[in-house]
Motif scaffolding. Sequence first.
Motif: not given
Lengths: 116, 110
Positions: B36-40, B80-91
């Motif tokens: 998941y990504v969150q841009y400014s 424009e790739d500058s952002a916060m990136y989150y790795c996430a997991l689900s079963g």
Amino acid sequence: EAGVAQSPRYKIIEKRQSVAFWCNPISGHATLYWYQQILGQGPKLLIQFQNNGVVDDSQLPKDRFSAERLKGVDSTLKIQPAKLEDSAVYLCASSLALAVSTDTQYFGPGTRLTVL
Amino acid sequence: AQRVTQPEKLLSVFKGAPVELKCNYSYSGSPELFWYVQYSRQRLQLLLRHISRESIKGFTADLNKGETSFHLKKPFAQEEDSAMYYCALSGYNYGQNFVFGPGTRLSVLP
């Protein structure tokens, strides 16, 4: 299509007060999530609803937090009484599918809570 | 217990340089992995998911079950790739928690 709506966007309260957040998911989305995101951390799942039933609330501090999803649409998250450590952004998300945690989640803008 | 780690809080690269955002996970079974990504000033949004095996905005991610990793890569970074990136997991099982990593802030310098 309208996105996930949340209100209020910002809230400042004193400790021991109560507060409520509201979320309106994308129309037709069966699953609704509430997350707590403390500054510098990733979102932490508090509770997951499918329609109006709770799927998982294992990380919800039930002594002070409560949540409901009326008629399987809108949802409210309440904190009573608030503690300093509850200061965070509260995110609501929704997804289309039932019974599948792997579906794409669509996030709202969040409510930033500050507890003084 | 399910867990996602992202060892870098901040990653700075120059425009045009390759980017790799690291993600490791612990899970007993075959999880579904996401970035998941969150841009400014924008909402958190899905960038890509392992099951789709697609490239989004030039980013790809390969699931390595042996190393329990799901690193995000792009050969040529853009500002424009500058952002916060989150790795996430689900079963896949009913009611399994969705878990986010702590996030990596990517800064692409001109």
